[in-house]
Write an enzyme that holds these catalytic residues in place. Structure first.
Site, PDB file in Angstrom:
ATOM      1  N   SER A 227       0.817  -1.216  -0.010  1.00  0.00           N
ATOM      2  CA  SER A 227      -0.019   0.006   0.163  1.00  0.00           C
ATOM      3  C   SER A 227       0.859   1.270   0.163  1.00  0.00           C
ATOM      4  CB  SER A 227      -0.838  -0.092   1.336  1.00  0.00           C
ATOM      5  OG  SER A 227      -1.161   1.158   1.590  1.00  0.00           O
TER       6      SER A 227
ATOM      7  N   TYR B 140      -1.890  -0.518  10.465  1.00  0.00           N
ATOM      8  CA  TYR B 140      -1.804  -1.066   8.997  1.00  0.00           C
ATOM      9  C   TYR B 140      -0.397  -0.630   8.314  1.00  0.00           C
ATOM     10  CZ  TYR B 140      -3.954  -1.151   4.210  1.00  0.00           C
ATOM     11  OH  TYR B 140      -4.384  -1.457   2.807  1.00  0.00           O
TER      12      TYR B 140
HETATM   13  P1  NAI Z   1     -11.401  -6.104   0.079  1.00  0.00           P
HETATM   14  O1  NAI Z   1     -12.101  -6.197   1.272  1.00  0.00           O
HETATM   15  O2  NAI Z   1     -12.409  -5.783  -1.267  1.00  0.00           O
HETATM   16  O3  NAI Z   1     -11.038  -7.616  -0.342  1.00  0.00           O
HETATM   17  C1  NAI Z   1     -10.209  -8.400   0.228  1.00  0.00           C
HETATM   18  C2  NAI Z   1     -10.384  -9.973   0.185  1.00  0.00           C
HETATM   19  O4  NAI Z   1      -9.655 -10.516   1.260  1.00  0.00           O
HETATM   20  C3  NAI Z   1     -11.754 -10.297   0.395  1.00  0.00           C
HETATM   21  O5  NAI Z   1     -12.083 -11.096  -0.303  1.00  0.00           O
HETATM   22  C4  NAI Z   1     -11.501 -10.903   1.898  1.00  0.00           C
HETATM   23  O6  NAI Z   1     -12.578 -11.897   2.068  1.00  0.00           O
HETATM   24  C5  NAI Z   1     -10.098 -11.684   1.471  1.00  0.00           C
HETATM   25  N1  NAI Z   1      -9.494 -11.949   3.014  1.00  0.00           N
HETATM   26  C6  NAI Z   1      -9.826 -11.185   4.140  1.00  0.00           C
HETATM   27  N2  NAI Z   1      -8.871 -11.695   5.146  1.00  0.00           N
HETATM   28  C7  NAI Z   1      -8.491 -12.789   4.680  1.00  0.00           C
HETATM   29  C8  NAI Z   1      -7.742 -13.850   5.028  1.00  0.00           C
HETATM   30  N3  NAI Z   1      -7.384 -13.787   6.451  1.00  0.00           N
HETATM   31  N4  NAI Z   1      -7.476 -14.832   4.414  1.00  0.00           N
HETATM   32  C9  NAI Z   1      -7.723 -14.872   3.002  1.00  0.00           C
HETATM   33  N5  NAI Z   1      -8.564 -14.081   2.570  1.00  0.00           N
HETATM   34  C10 NAI Z   1      -8.624 -12.887   3.397  1.00  0.00           C
HETATM   35  O7  NAI Z   1     -10.026  -5.421  -0.208  1.00  0.00           O
HETATM   36  P2  NAI Z   1      -9.203  -4.822  -1.410  1.00  0.00           P
HETATM   37  O8  NAI Z   1      -9.399  -3.284  -1.471  1.00  0.00           O
HETATM   38  O9  NAI Z   1      -9.566  -5.509  -2.564  1.00  0.00           O
HETATM   39  O10 NAI Z   1      -7.711  -5.118  -0.891  1.00  0.00           O
HETATM   40  C11 NAI Z   1      -6.884  -6.155  -1.217  1.00  0.00           C
HETATM   41  C12 NAI Z   1      -5.381  -5.818  -0.682  1.00  0.00           C
HETATM   42  O11 NAI Z   1      -5.052  -4.581  -1.239  1.00  0.00           O
HETATM   43  C13 NAI Z   1      -5.262  -5.739   0.765  1.00  0.00           C
HETATM   44  O12 NAI Z   1      -4.055  -5.978   1.248  1.00  0.00           O
HETATM   45  C14 NAI Z   1      -5.365  -4.140   0.967  1.00  0.00           C
HETATM   46  O13 NAI Z   1      -4.687  -3.841   2.055  1.00  0.00           O
HETATM   47  C15 NAI Z   1      -4.740  -3.643  -0.403  1.00  0.00           C
HETATM   48  N6  NAI Z   1      -4.625  -2.306  -0.661  1.00  0.00           N
HETATM   49  C16 NAI Z   1      -6.014  -1.873  -0.981  1.00  0.00           C
HETATM   50  C17 NAI Z   1      -6.175  -0.540  -0.888  1.00  0.00           C
HETATM   51  C18 NAI Z   1      -7.489   0.274  -1.452  1.00  0.00           C
HETATM   52  O14 NAI Z   1      -7.644   1.465  -1.497  1.00  0.00           O
HETATM   53  N7  NAI Z   1      -8.641  -0.725  -1.726  1.00  0.00           N
HETATM   54  C19 NAI Z   1      -5.064   0.457  -1.052  1.00  0.00           C
HETATM   55  C20 NAI Z   1      -3.642  -0.111  -0.859  1.00  0.00           C
HETATM   56  C21 NAI Z   1      -3.815  -1.519  -0.550  1.00  0.00           C
END
Ligand code: NAI
Length: 259
Positions: free
Chosen positions: A148, A161
């Protein structure tokens, strides 16, 4: 350019939703068979499951593997699924993550803090470890870790985070140093504000007044889409990045380096 991941197999964690979902789909469009690893099967947003979408809309194959990335045995079993189903693992995307607990550091609950580290940081460690073992047996591979902009600089009220995402950055560099000789490249993607359930729901930014101010400070004038991140992950996963390792690619519309 098509077929960038032809005959490859990828495991994408957290691929049921958001960024991971877009990465899995984009990889499949480029020929990769995909293991969709997640604690949940249905996307946090609307629509069919990621593996169903891939199987319907692309020529590649996808399977769902229930996996909590904080559990090393479950992660190992997920990587085994890739080998059993598709014969190898060529690309590992450690994307699964959560955003909280947030708030003043003096109020952070230790159990919640530990849980965040277990998922966001240790999950990437376990995923890299399991993938590296298999990739060492083959001709190498590519590991892409989703960090991130909070892994580039500090943010008030977001210390847990930032710890997890900064840790991913140095884990990435360390593994690149260690695994390069095995033909394994290790890189990190650092997204800015991307429109997913995380930024519309968990920590509402998109659609809020604060978010609007933030958006205006982004040189490209918009928040990112999961597809923006998926394209960068594809580059790092594929042979286009054949001489790229130990790199941090920021995908944030220019936000963090112009703040
Ligand atoms: P999201 O919440 O839309 O999707 C995350 C997915 O990870 C979900 O399907 C969830 O069920 C799964 N997940 C959560 N805990 C888990 C676990 N213990 N084991 C396996 N799966 C698990 O989030 P998003 O936005 O798609 O984020 C994806 C990655 O990108 C994360 O690492 C987040 O920190 C990173 N990120 C997101 C940003 C944003 O603005 N959305 C910005 C920077 C980084």
């Amino acid at each position: 350019m098509d077929g960038l991941l032809e005959d490859k197999t990828a495991v994408v964690t957290g691929a049921a939703s958001g960024i991971g979902r877009a990465i899995a789909h984009r990889f499949a469009e480029q020929g990769a068979n995909v293991v969709v690893a997640d604690v949940r099967e249905d996307p946090r947003e609307d629509g069919a499951t990621t593996h169903e979408r891939i199987n319907e809309e692309t020529d590649a194959r996808a399977v769902f593997a229930p996996c909590d990335v904080s559990d090393p045995a479950a992660v190992e079993a997920t990587v085994d699924t890739a080998v059993d189903e598709f014969g190898s693992i060529d690309v590992m995307v450690n994307n699964a993550g959560i955003v909280g607990p947030n708030g003043p550091v003096t109020d952070i609950d230790p159990t919640e803090y530990q849980r965040l580290l277990d998922i966001n940081l240790n999950g990437v460690f376990f995923g890299s470890q399991a993938a590296a073992r298999r990739m060492q047996e083959n001709d190498g591979g590519s590991i892409v870790n989703v960090s991130s902009i909070a892994g580039i600089r500090g943010y008030s009220d977001l210390a847990p985070y930032c710890v997890s995402k900064g840790g991913i950055r140095l884990l990435t560099y360390s593994l690149a140093a260690e695994l390069g000789g095995d033909g394994i490249r290790v890189n990190a993607v650092h997204p800015g504000v991307i429109e997913t359930a995380m930024t519309t729901g968990d920590v509402p930014i998109v659609g809020t007044e604060t978010g609007e101010q933030m958006r205006q400070s982004i040189p490209l004038g918009r928040f990112g889409t999961p597809e923006d991140v998926a394209k960068t992950a594809l580059y790092l996963a594929s042979d286009l990045a054949s001489y790229v390792t130990a790199e941090s690619v920021i995908v944030d519309g220019g936000m963090v380096n112009t703040a």
